[in-house]
Design a protein around this motif. Structure first.
Motif, short mmCIF file in Angstrom:
data_model
loop_
_atom_site.label_atom_id
_atom_site.label_comp_id
_atom_site.label_asym_id
_atom_site.label_seq_id
_atom_site.Cartn_x
_atom_site.Cartn_y
_atom_site.Cartn_z
N LEU B 83 1.08 -1.51 0.21
CA LEU B 83 0.20 -0.13 -0.20
C LEU B 83 0.74 1.48 -0.40
CD1 LEU B 83 -2.92 -1.15 2.36
CD2 LEU B 83 -3.44 -0.09 0.36
N ASN B 88 -1.84 5.24 -4.36
CA ASN B 88 -3.11 5.28 -5.30
C ASN B 88 -4.45 5.06 -4.65
OD1 ASN B 88 -2.48 8.18 -6.63
ND2 ASN B 88 -2.04 7.06 -7.73
N ASN B 90 -7.15 2.21 -3.02
CA ASN B 90 -7.79 2.57 -1.23
C ASN B 90 -7.80 0.83 -0.87
OD1 ASN B 90 -7.37 4.82 -1.13
ND2 ASN B 90 -8.94 5.47 -1.41
N ILE B 126 -0.49 3.31 7.56
CA ILE B 126 -1.21 2.85 5.77
C ILE B 126 -2.30 4.28 6.59
CG2 ILE B 126 -2.88 2.18 4.77
CD1 ILE B 126 -0.22 1.66 4.42
N SER B 127 -2.61 5.25 6.17
CA SER B 127 -3.63 6.15 6.88
C SER B 127 -5.08 5.58 6.81
CB SER B 127 -3.82 7.56 5.56
OG SER B 127 -4.64 8.16 5.59
N ASP B 129 -8.01 7.17 5.89
CA ASP B 129 -8.91 7.62 4.18
C ASP B 129 -8.34 6.55 3.93
OD1 ASP B 129 -8.23 10.01 6.43
OD2 ASP B 129 -7.60 10.49 5.08
N ARG B 130 -7.82 5.59 3.62
CA ARG B 130 -7.64 5.09 2.80
C ARG B 130 -8.28 3.36 3.46
NH1 ARG B 130 -1.46 4.47 1.35
NH2 ARG B 130 -2.11 3.50 -0.78
N LYS B 161 -9.01 -4.61 -3.05
CA LYS B 161 -9.01 -3.00 -3.52
C LYS B 161 -10.09 -2.31 -3.78
CE LYS B 161 -5.82 -4.44 -6.77
NZ LYS B 161 -5.42 -4.46 -8.01
#
Lengths: 446, 163
Positions: B83, B88, B90, B126-127, B129-130, B161
């Protein structure tokens, strides 16, 4: 839709208050009462009238078949074979020859008459005590012909109530999840049917996964879980209009919804960051309240009938167990202490019991306990079964059962079953497809 | 009331029978089956798909648990690395349970498992948001079997994904 259509026109004769035959509802089906359901008599003109509208050759017989079937599946009555009846239906309704009915060992007799008057269905019926040679009850209904099945259910409820002293549960419906397709990719739809399996109707198309529908107290609204747009959320569905809406604005999965007993709130779980807590949402002012606050999984909430308490299951002790708390979330008490895991607590409409699912040593049980956790009774054991829902009179539980697959993973099925509180009279409820997550409505008429 | 007494006795007998028969059922031993399970956590690769070379898409759990095993953490570290290399992309973490639980509890358990995976990915940079978490409870098993091995394959969190 429900209450207004059936008009109880008049009561022919007041109910006789003398003590006549009585059925002890707490005994199960050890000794079902033998009774005769004489076909409702019908004159030729009325018969033809109904045949034209309803496509039923003899609506009188059809209605009495419904009554007979209901009373049989209750397990409390043993409807006798019509072939043994000696008296013609029309004459029996006027004045039964009690010796004849006594001879075939009927203790109770139901007779009646159907008429087609002004495009309406008029049904009168009488309940007789054969041994005492007395009329116990006489009632008449007038309604639109399409309601003929409901007339049969209402007669069944009246007979049940007169003979057991408790309200019946026949004029009711079941909402459930219809299942089709392979176990790994089930297609699920909301479906609704009469308590006896008739009038089955699908309410969703199966495009998204739907789970756990539950009626509101008026049985006109349903709250359920839908995976619409892959976002599992609690929804509200108006059965009459088909209108659907999301309940609340939660940033994550809401699930396990149920109505409060006054129908004004929905209680449910909201899962976030690995913990699930119980919330309520007021349907009028949309105010959301957080009821539990614990890092564990708190779910499957159910109100007591007076609305003062909530039972739910939680794994805060390390394993899934049943708890009771006040309706504001205070005074949480664990009530299940037996061996195994306990889930899906549902408060009885009578208020005295909580039905549950128990998992112990690889078997699933449906059981009941008192609201303080004492007096646990297991009613039925199986490979997999869960999610009991009470009949409105609190005497019968409906639940679903799944089968074990074979070594190739084949042979999966899910079906609806019912069992009496006594642990007797276990029956499969036939559905056109596989079925799960049943919820029993309240009595549609009173 | 005599009838009540009879009823109570009947129920006592009935309850006793149920308890006895429950005791008599064999304990389902979830031990090492053909090297595909350890404890009751699935260690095989039958159902595993790959997000990229050397990046398995799923991790497995013990019954009623959401603790990540050593192997699961290794898988998630590989996912985190992948990731980071693909900023890009998520993902949706789909959490699942086996069929041996009540439906509603299993929905919560699936959510808890997917969150365990999410938390671990986040500690590797890993954020949140993703990452979206989605629980299926017991609704989407990969193996339709009714045995300990099948159940172990179904207790999982799968990284999918999202775009």
């Amino acid at each position: 839709m429900t209450k207004k259509i059936l008009i109880l026109l008049f009561i022919l004769i007041p109910i006789n208050a003398n003590a006549l035959i009585e059925v002890d509802i707490t005994r199960g089906n050890l000794n079902p009462l033998p009774l005769a359901v004489s076909p409702l008599s019908i004159d030729e003109e009325s018969r033809k009238g109904f045949e034209k509208i309803l496509k039923k050759e003899n609506i009188g017989s059809e209605i009495s078949n419904i009554v007979e079937n209901n009373l049989r599946i209750s397990g409390l009555f043993n409807p006798l074979d019509k072939k043994a009846f000696l008296q013609a239906p029309d004459i029996a309704n006027l004045k039964p020859r009690f010796e004849d009915w006594n001879l075939i060992k009927a203790q109770a007799l139901i007779t009646g008459k159907v008429n087609y008057i002004d495009n309406k269905l008029r049904v009168e019926f009488r309940l007789w005590d054969v041994l005492a040679a007395k009329e116990m009850m006489a009632l008449a209904f007038t309604t639109v012909p399409n309601n003929w099945r409901r007339v049969g259910h209402i007669i069944s409820d009246k007979v049940y109530e007169r003979l057991t002293g408790e309200k019946g549960y026949f004029d009711t419906r079941i909402i459930y999840v219809s299942e089709e397709g392979p176990k790994t990719q089930r297609i699920k739809k909301l479906a609704i049917m009469d308590q006896d399996g008739a009038n089955n109707k699908f309410l969703t198309l199966g495009n998204e996964l739907v789970l756990t529908p539950r009626f509101n107290p008026a049985s006109q609204m349903v709250t359920y879980l839908s995976y619409f747009k892959n976002m599992p959320r609690v929804y509200l569905l108006d059965i009459e209009t088909g209108t659907q809406e999301v309940v609340g604005d939660f940033p994550g999965m809401t699930f396990a919804p149920r109505f409060s007993p006054d129908g004004k709130k929905i209680i449910m779980s909201f899962a976030k960051d690995g913990k699930s807590d119980i919330y309520t949402m007021d349907l009028e002012n949309r105010i959301v309240e957080k009821i539990t606050n614990h890092p564990s999984i708190d779910t499957s909430p159910s109100y007591s009938p007076d609305g003062k308490y909530i039972t739910f299951n939680s794994d805060r002790s390390g394993y899934q167990q049943i708890y009771v708390m006040n309706n504001d979330g205070s005074d949480v008490k664990r009530i299940s202490f037996g061996n195994g895991l306990y889930g899906t607590p549902v408060w009885s409409p009578r208020g005295d019991l909580i039905a549950f699912t128990k998992l112990h040593k690889g078997k699933f049980y449906i059981g009941v306990m008192r609201t303080d956790g004492s007096g646990e009774r297991l009613l039925t054991e199986n490979y997999y079964q869960e999610a009991p829902s009470w009949s409105p009179n609190g005497r019968v539980l409906i639940f679903y059962r799944e089968t074990k697959t074979n070594s190739k993973g084949e042979g999966f099925s899910a079906k609806l079953w019912s069992i009496d509180l006594t642990g007797y009279n276990e029956r499969q409820i036939k559905t056109p497809t596989d079925a799960s997550d049943p919820s029993w409505s309240s009595l549609l008429s009173n | 009331m005599r009838l009540n007494k009879i009823l109570k006795n009947t129920l006592l007998v009935l309850t006793a029978c149920l308890v006895l028969s429950a005791c008599a059922t064999k304990k389902e031993v979830a031990t090492d089956i053909k090297g595909q399970m350890q404890g009751d956590v699935y260690t095989g690769t039958d159902t595993v798909e790959y997000l990229a070379d050397g990046v398995p898409d799923r991790v497995f759990f013990a019954t009623n648990e959401s603790i990540l095993t050593t192997a699961s953490r290794e898988t998630l570290r590989a996912q985190a690395a992948w990731l980071r290399k693909n900023p890009n992309i998520n993902v949706v973490l789909e959490g699942h349970a086996d069929e041996r639980g009540t439906r509603e509890y299993n929905l919560a358990l699936g959510e808890r498992r997917a969150n365990a995976a999410k938390d671990y990915l986040m500690t590797y940079g890993i954020s949140s948001d993703r990452i979206t978490v989605l629980s299926y409870g017991k609704e989407r098993p990969v193996d339709s079997g009714s045995n300990p091995l099948a159940w172990s394959k179904n207790r999982r969190s799968v990284t999918v994904k999202a775009n």
